[in-house]
Design a protein around this motif. Structure first.
Motif, PDB file in Angstrom:
ATOM      1  N   ILE A  66      45.603  17.667  45.445  1.00 14.40           N
ATOM      2  CA  ILE A  66      44.967  18.770  44.717  1.00 14.40           C
ATOM      3  C   ILE A  66      43.888  18.184  43.832  1.00 14.40           C
ATOM      4  O   ILE A  66      44.125  17.210  43.111  1.00 14.40           O
ATOM      5  N   MET A  67      42.703  18.774  43.892  1.00 13.45           N
ATOM      6  CA  MET A  67      41.654  18.424  42.949  1.00 13.45           C
ATOM      7  C   MET A  67      41.458  19.645  42.046  1.00 13.45           C
ATOM      8  O   MET A  67      41.102  20.724  42.520  1.00 13.45           O
ATOM      9  N   PHE A  68      41.756  19.457  40.773  1.00 20.07           N
ATOM     10  CA  PHE A  68      41.500  20.498  39.784  1.00 20.07           C
ATOM     11  C   PHE A  68      40.099  20.267  39.241  1.00 20.07           C
ATOM     12  O   PHE A  68      39.826  19.225  38.640  1.00 20.07           O
ATOM     13  N   ASP A  69      39.208  21.220  39.479  1.00 23.21           N
ATOM     14  CA  ASP A  69      37.802  21.080  39.128  1.00 23.21           C
ATOM     15  C   ASP A  69      37.387  22.265  38.262  1.00 23.21           C
ATOM     16  O   ASP A  69      37.688  23.417  38.602  1.00 23.21           O
ATOM     17  N   ARG A  70      36.688  22.001  37.175  1.00 25.37           N
ATOM     18  CA  ARG A  70      36.310  23.094  36.263  1.00 25.37           C
ATOM     19  C   ARG A  70      35.365  24.091  36.912  1.00 25.37           C
ATOM     20  O   ARG A  70      35.265  25.236  36.483  1.00 25.37           O
ATOM     21  N   ASP A  71      34.642  23.691  37.972  1.00 23.94           N
ATOM     22  CA  ASP A  71      33.687  24.576  38.631  1.00 23.94           C
ATOM     23  C   ASP A  71      34.274  25.322  39.826  1.00 23.94           C
ATOM     24  O   ASP A  71      33.600  26.165  40.417  1.00 23.94           O
ATOM     25  N   ALA A  72      35.514  25.030  40.180  1.00 25.33           N
ATOM     26  CA  ALA A  72      36.146  25.713  41.314  1.00 25.33           C
ATOM     27  C   ALA A  72      36.583  27.115  40.902  1.00 25.33           C
ATOM     28  O   ALA A  72      36.841  27.386  39.726  1.00 25.33           O
ATOM     29  N   ASP A  73      36.662  27.979  41.861  1.00 22.38           N
ATOM     30  CA  ASP A  73      37.122  29.342  41.609  1.00 22.38           C
ATOM     31  C   ASP A  73      38.634  29.365  41.392  1.00 22.38           C
ATOM     32  O   ASP A  73      39.373  28.603  42.018  1.00 22.38           O
ATOM     33  N   ALA A  74      39.086  30.239  40.527  1.00 23.86           N
ATOM     34  CA  ALA A  74      40.518  30.474  40.348  1.00 23.86           C
ATOM     35  C   ALA A  74      40.994  31.374  41.483  1.00 23.86           C
ATOM     36  O   ALA A  74      40.224  32.173  42.022  1.00 23.86           O
ATOM     37  N   ILE A  75      42.257  31.232  41.852  1.00 25.97           N
ATOM     38  CA  ILE A  75      42.815  32.078  42.901  1.00 25.97           C
ATOM     39  C   ILE A  75      43.874  32.993  42.292  1.00 25.97           C
ATOM     40  O   ILE A  75      44.459  32.696  41.256  1.00 25.97           O
ATOM     41  N   ASP A  76      44.108  34.106  42.947  1.00 26.11           N
ATOM     42  CA  ASP A  76      45.052  35.100  42.423  1.00 26.11           C
ATOM     43  C   ASP A  76      46.507  34.700  42.609  1.00 26.11           C
ATOM     44  O   ASP A  76      47.383  35.239  41.932  1.00 26.11           O
ATOM     45  N   ASP A  77      46.785  33.761  43.509  1.00 24.67           N
ATOM     46  CA  ASP A  77      48.169  33.395  43.816  1.00 24.67           C
ATOM     47  C   ASP A  77      48.832  32.505  42.772  1.00 24.67           C
ATOM     48  O   ASP A  77      50.045  32.269  42.849  1.00 24.67           O
ATOM     49  N   LEU A  78      48.060  31.982  41.832  1.00 27.69           N
ATOM     50  CA  LEU A  78      48.602  31.079  40.804  1.00 27.69           C
ATOM     51  C   LEU A  78      48.255  31.575  39.416  1.00 27.69           C
ATOM     52  O   LEU A  78      47.217  32.230  39.237  1.00 27.69           O
ATOM     53  N   PRO A  79      49.070  31.262  38.412  1.00 27.98           N
ATOM     54  CA  PRO A  79      48.772  31.675  37.034  1.00 27.98           C
ATOM     55  C   PRO A  79      47.457  31.061  36.556  1.00 27.98           C
ATOM     56  O   PRO A  79      47.079  29.964  36.990  1.00 27.98           O
ATOM     57  N   LYS A  80      46.782  31.775  35.657  1.00 29.60           N
ATOM     58  CA  LYS A  80      45.515  31.289  35.083  1.00 29.60           C
ATOM     59  C   LYS A  80      45.646  31.242  33.557  1.00 29.60           C
ATOM     60  O   LYS A  80      46.355  32.051  32.972  1.00 29.60           O
ATOM     61  N   PHE A  81      44.926  30.311  32.959  1.00 30.32           N
ATOM     62  CA  PHE A  81      44.982  30.113  31.507  1.00 30.32           C
ATOM     63  C   PHE A  81      43.571  29.972  30.966  1.00 30.32           C
ATOM     64  O   PHE A  81      42.703  29.391  31.601  1.00 30.32           O
ATOM     65  N   ASP A  82      43.351  30.498  29.757  1.00 29.57           N
ATOM     66  CA  ASP A  82      42.062  30.332  29.077  1.00 29.57           C
ATOM     67  C   ASP A  82      42.009  28.954  28.437  1.00 29.57           C
ATOM     68  O   ASP A  82      42.971  28.511  27.831  1.00 29.57           O
ATOM     69  N   TRP A  83      40.886  28.312  28.544  1.00 31.35           N
ATOM     70  CA  TRP A  83      40.704  26.987  27.940  1.00 31.35           C
ATOM     71  C   TRP A  83      40.125  27.155  26.560  1.00 31.35           C
ATOM     72  O   TRP A  83      39.287  27.828  26.236  1.00 31.35           O
TER      73      TRP A  83
END
Length: 83
Positions: A66-83
């Motif tokens: 997995i590459m976590f990249d700040r410019d990648a789109d978020a997906i609906d299948d996983l939780p999202k958090f505000d930075w």
């Protein structure tokens, strides 16, 4: 024949605030995020629930990393958090 692995690219928005502190112990820092193995067993306390969900998602989609990249789109299948 060389070994070929698949990589899932996810937004850093999928990293929980508490998880960010532990990322350097389980992932490699890249310029704008982290690169990590998509763990297939939860053997470390450094892997929080949301990060484990990302690992399971990656594995379910045939990915080894997995590459976590700040410019990648978020997906609906996983939780999202505000930075």
């Amino acid at each position: 024949m060389p070994e070929i692995k698949r990589l899932l690219i996810l937004s850093t928005a999928h990293i929980a605030p508490a998880q960010r502190e532990n990322m350097t112990s389980i992932a490699d820092d890249i310029e704008y995020g982290w690169l990590m193995w998509a763990y297939d067993e939860r053997s470390s306390d450094d892997i929080g629930d949301e990060l484990w969900a990302a690992c399971e998602y990656a594995r379910a989609n045939g990915c080894d990393y997995i590459m976590f990249d700040r410019d990648a789109d978020a997906i609906d299948d996983l939780p999202k958090f505000d930075w």
